[in-house]
Design a protein around this motif. Structure first.
Motif, PDB file in Angstrom:
ATOM      1  N   MET B 155       0.805  -1.232   0.000  1.00 35.14           N
ATOM      2  CA  MET B 155       0.000   0.000   0.000  1.00 35.14           C
ATOM      3  C   MET B 155       0.830   1.269   0.000  1.00 35.14           C
ATOM      4  SD  MET B 155      -3.495  -0.963   1.907  1.00 35.14           S
ATOM      5  CE  MET B 155      -3.749   0.726   2.235  1.00 35.14           C
ATOM      6  N   PHE B 159       0.340   4.145  -2.966  1.00 30.07           N
ATOM      7  CA  PHE B 159      -0.036   5.533  -2.689  1.00 30.07           C
ATOM      8  C   PHE B 159       1.072   6.503  -3.088  1.00 30.07           C
ATOM      9  CE2 PHE B 159      -4.174   5.945  -0.734  1.00 30.07           C
ATOM     10  CZ  PHE B 159      -4.512   4.621  -0.517  1.00 30.07           C
ATOM     11  N   MET B 185       5.228   6.919  12.086  1.00 28.73           N
ATOM     12  CA  MET B 185       4.060   6.068  12.364  1.00 28.73           C
ATOM     13  C   MET B 185       4.310   4.620  11.970  1.00 28.73           C
ATOM     14  SD  MET B 185       1.114   8.471  10.733  1.00 28.73           S
ATOM     15  CE  MET B 185       1.295  10.242  10.679  1.00 28.73           C
ATOM     16  N   ASN B 187       4.212   3.569   8.931  1.00 27.47           N
ATOM     17  CA  ASN B 187       3.556   3.297   7.659  1.00 27.47           C
ATOM     18  C   ASN B 187       3.406   4.594   6.874  1.00 27.47           C
ATOM     19  OD1 ASN B 187       1.473   2.670   5.617  1.00 27.47           O
ATOM     20  ND2 ASN B 187       1.435   0.710   6.679  1.00 27.47           N
ATOM     21  N   VAL B 189       1.421   5.297   4.353  1.00 24.55           N
ATOM     22  CA  VAL B 189       0.145   5.603   3.704  1.00 24.55           C
ATOM     23  C   VAL B 189      -0.538   6.862   4.269  1.00 24.55           C
ATOM     24  CG1 VAL B 189      -2.172   4.749   3.254  1.00 24.55           C
ATOM     25  CG2 VAL B 189      -0.230   3.259   2.924  1.00 24.55           C
ATOM     26  N   PRO B 190      -0.696   6.993   5.597  1.00 24.20           N
ATOM     27  CA  PRO B 190      -1.377   8.192   6.091  1.00 24.20           C
ATOM     28  C   PRO B 190      -0.674   9.471   5.669  1.00 24.20           C
ATOM     29  CG  PRO B 190      -0.995   6.638   7.887  1.00 24.20           C
ATOM     30  CD  PRO B 190      -0.323   6.074   6.683  1.00 24.20           C
ATOM     31  N   ILE B 193      -1.290  10.203   1.946  1.00 25.66           N
ATOM     32  CA  ILE B 193      -2.645  10.710   1.707  1.00 25.66           C
ATOM     33  C   ILE B 193      -2.714  12.200   2.037  1.00 25.66           C
ATOM     34  CG2 ILE B 193      -5.004  10.642   2.593  1.00 25.66           C
ATOM     35  CD1 ILE B 193      -4.797   7.677   2.814  1.00 25.66           C
ATOM     36  N   LEU B 194      -2.174  12.569   3.194  1.00 25.82           N
ATOM     37  CA  LEU B 194      -2.190  13.982   3.573  1.00 25.82           C
ATOM     38  C   LEU B 194      -1.360  14.807   2.585  1.00 25.82           C
ATOM     39  CD1 LEU B 194      -1.889  13.497   7.424  1.00 25.82           C
ATOM     40  CD2 LEU B 194      -3.899  14.212   6.140  1.00 25.82           C
ATOM     41  N   ILE B 196      -0.981  14.149  -0.599  1.00 25.71           N
ATOM     42  CA  ILE B 196      -1.784  14.311  -1.824  1.00 25.71           C
ATOM     43  C   ILE B 196      -2.786  15.445  -1.636  1.00 25.71           C
ATOM     44  CG2 ILE B 196      -3.527  13.207  -3.280  1.00 25.71           C
ATOM     45  CD1 ILE B 196      -2.090  10.535  -2.796  1.00 25.71           C
ATOM     46  N   LEU B 197      -3.444  15.465  -0.467  1.00 25.15           N
ATOM     47  CA  LEU B 197      -4.444  16.521  -0.217  1.00 25.15           C
ATOM     48  C   LEU B 197      -3.785  17.892  -0.270  1.00 25.15           C
ATOM     49  CD1 LEU B 197      -6.577  15.032   2.692  1.00 25.15           C
ATOM     50  CD2 LEU B 197      -7.199  15.268   0.303  1.00 25.15           C
TER      51      LEU B 197
END
Lengths: 210, 239
Positions: B155, B159, B185, B187, B189-190, B193-194, B196-197
């Protein structure tokens, strides 16, 4: 009577109630999963993130993953007029918020069924009210960019699970591996996602030889 | 078993009613706030008000959900995205073919959705409870490694690649925050995602007030998580 129900449900104020009820069910679904091992309203790989947190006590991956989706969908919902329940409620409320609660030692809302329904209801009403509020007071200005990219990545992540299950089944045992690829091939032939076929095949053949 | 049955009936009825009514409201978007998904709206429209199409479309996803429930206890997002809206519509359309009075009516959809939801959720949860222990053990042994590979590294890779493909700012923000997240963290992924935003907001709106608000929230989030996970100790240990 039914038309009165329709008129009520079409009003803007009915929206927070609907989100609240949906969230109550989804949050209680997570309660079912944690207590009874079944019933989480999400796809396998997302639920497994919560599962990893339950077994290791580290909920960072689950809460971070889900919180990102929740944030993006709440900002996007009021703009397009459709709240995506997958990212906001099923992943955000169903996985992210329970993960945050469990990480901070708050277990009662997840372990107690009535409390789970109530917690979900309150969270959902708050989200619904927030969305109606954003629609009222900020018609433009808040823009949720990038959620299409996240969704695309999320969907292609789901596709990886089928092949990964094949590999894991073959590494676990030969019967499970054979079952997994036969099941995957059959499901593909019937135009179904191969994940389900791979798991079922591995379970059926694998359990004969345990 | 009876407890699972009762809880499933309650959960299914409440959730089914809300989701089906939310789906009916989607037909009045964007003037009325609906809930569901664009793909759900598209799929409901694609069945053109034909009850058999709605029912068989939902049935396909029910098989998939049952397989997933048996293997892992996850009954899939499709229960609320596809099965409940389509079956509620299908049931109503059998009695009355006019979509304006059935599928587009949140009141009728709520009642049909409650019934469909209760039946479907109860079915899925009892099916998975009937699985023999040996089969469940195999499923656990296969799904465990598969999903830990999924969570790390598959993942994060997906991402980060999605962020890189989405443009210059998005790629930069995604890689930096993703790397920090992998360190702090465990990982990426979180963080990605942030990233990308944030990157997409900068790309599409420039450095506006709402972009800065988002950047500050994300920075605060990272600092808090780093503090609570004792990351400052890891850094101090380097020297």
């Amino acid at each position: 009577m039914r038309d009165r129900l329709k008129d009520f449900l079409m009003r803007p104020l009915a929206f927070p109630l609907l989100v609240g009820l949906a969230s109550a069910a989804i949050f209680a679904g997570t309660h079912m999963y944690v207590v009874h091992g079944t019933g989480a309203f999400n796809d396998i790989f997302v639920v497994q993130m919560l599962d990893q947190g339950l077994s290791t006590g580290d909920f960072a991956a689950a809460s971070g993953f889900a919180a990102g989706f929740l944030l993006a969908r709440i900002l996007e919902g009021p703009l397009v007029g459709i709240l995506d329940i997958g990212g906001s409620l099923q992943t955000g409320v169903g996985i992210g918020i329970p993960a945050l609660m469990l990480a901070s030692g708050l277990t009662a809302p997840i372990h107690n069924f009535p409390l789970a329904l109530l917690t979900g209801l309150i969270i959902g009403i708050a989200i619904g009210a927030l969305i109606i509020g954003i629609r009222k007071f900020m018609p433009q200005g808040v823009i949720a960019s990038g959620s299409d990219i996240m969704m695309g990545a999320g969907n292609s992540a789901g596709r990886f699970l089928g092949p990964l299950i094949l590999i894991a089944a073959i590494q676990f045992s030969i019967p499970a591996g054979v079952g997994a690829f036969i099941g995957a091939a059959l499901f593909y032939f019937w135009k179904k996602p191969i994940t389900g076929g791979a798991i079922l095949g591995a379970m059926i053949l694998g359990s004969f030889f345990v | 078993m009876i407890i699972i049955l009762l809880k499933s009936l309650i959960i299914g009825a409440i959730g089914g009613a809300a989701i089906a009514a939310g789906a009916a409201r989607m037909f009045y978007a964007p003037e009325t706030q609906g809930m569901g998904a664009f793909r759900t709206l598209g799929e409901l429209n694609a069945c053109k008000g034909d009850p058999i199409s709605h029912l068989s479309f939902g049935l396909g996803f029910l098989f998939n959900a049952a397989a997933s429930a048996v293997g892992s206890g996850a009954i899939t997002q499709d229960v609320f995205h596809r099965i409940v809206p389509n079956w509620a519509a299908g049931v109503l359309l059998f009695k009355n073919k006019r979509v304006e009075e059935t599928l587009y009516n949140p009141g009728k959809m709520a009642l049909a959705g409650a019934a469909v939801g209760a039946v479907v959720v109860t079915f899925l949860n009892t099916v998975s409870a009937l699985v023999p222990a040996s089969a469940a053990e195999v499923a656990g042994n296969v799904l465990g490694p598969a999903s830990s590979m999924m969570i790390n590294p598959v993942m994060p890779i997906i991402f980060i690649l999605a962020a890189l493909d989405a443009g210059r700012y998005t790629g930069v923000a995604g890689v930096i925050l993703g790397g920090l997240a992998q360190m702090i963290m465990g990982n990426a992924v979180p963080g990605t995602i942030l990233g990308i935003l944030i990157g997409k907001s900068i790309e599409e709106q420039g450095y506006t007030k709402s972009t800065w608000v988002m950047i500050s929230i994300v920075a605060l989030l990272f600092i808090l998580i780093a503090y609570f996970r004792g990351f400052h100790n890891t850094i101090l240990a380097l020297f």
